[in-house]
Design a protein around this motif. Structure first.
Motif, PDB file in Angstrom:
ATOM      1  N   SER A   7       0.956  -1.165   0.030  1.00  0.00           N
ATOM      2  CA  SER A   7      -0.022   0.010  -0.002  1.00  0.00           C
ATOM      3  C   SER A   7       0.990   1.498  -0.043  1.00  0.00           C
ATOM      4  CB  SER A   7      -0.864  -0.072   1.303  1.00  0.00           C
ATOM      5  OG  SER A   7      -1.744  -1.113   1.223  1.00  0.00           O
ATOM      6  N   ARG A  30       0.062   5.834   0.322  1.00  0.00           N
ATOM      7  CA  ARG A  30      -0.953   6.864   0.307  1.00  0.00           C
ATOM      8  C   ARG A  30      -0.076   8.172  -0.480  1.00  0.00           C
ATOM      9  NH1 ARG A  30      -2.531  10.600   5.095  1.00  0.00           N
ATOM     10  NH2 ARG A  30      -5.008  10.946   4.521  1.00  0.00           N
ATOM     11  N   GLU A  83      -5.477   6.905  -1.552  1.00  0.00           N
ATOM     12  CA  GLU A  83      -4.739   5.676  -0.824  1.00  0.00           C
ATOM     13  C   GLU A  83      -4.891   4.550  -1.847  1.00  0.00           C
ATOM     14  OE1 GLU A  83      -5.091   6.893   3.387  1.00  0.00           O
ATOM     15  OE2 GLU A  83      -4.252   5.177   2.241  1.00  0.00           O
TER      16      GLU A  83
END
Length: 120
Positions: A17, A19, A82
């Motif tokens: 992940s 952001r 995100e």
């Protein structure tokens, strides 16, 4: 006129992940529908996501639906992306842009871009 600057790119492994942030200065941030685009190998200005002026409406490219979330904080003049469950095909330079009209119309203002690299 609005000046846009992206932050938060980097290198991650597939499934990871990141952001991204896009900070704006200049004209009133909340005047603009905003969008994220990306440029990757063999792909120019691919639409990723868009968000309405007040953040109440969003739309995504099919390729990122369910994995990416766009949001904005008008008080902070900042938009976010995100990104979860990243795939190698998400590797690209990501740009925030304004104003967003539709996925086929280039916005007027662009940030400098931030590189996202996803390794398998």
């Amino acid at each position: 006129q609005v000046h846009l600057v992206e932050f938060g790119g980097g290198s991650v492994q597939a499934g990871g992940s990141l952001r991204l942030s896009c900070r704006a200065s200049g004209r009133t941030f909340s005047d603009y529908v905003l969008g994220w685009f990306r440029q990757g190998p063999g792909i120019d200005d691919e639409f990723v996501a868009t968000i309405s002026k007040d953040g109440s409406n969003t739309d995504y490219a099919d390729s990122v639906k369910g994995r990416f979330t766009i949001s904005r904080d008008n008080a902070k003049n900042t938009m976010y992306l995100e990104m979860h469950s990243l795939k190698p095909e998400d590797t690209a330079v990501y740009y925030c842009a304004a104003p967003f009209v539709d996925s086929a119309s280039p916005p007027t203002y662009w940030g400098q871009g931030t590189q996202v690299t996803v390794s398998s």
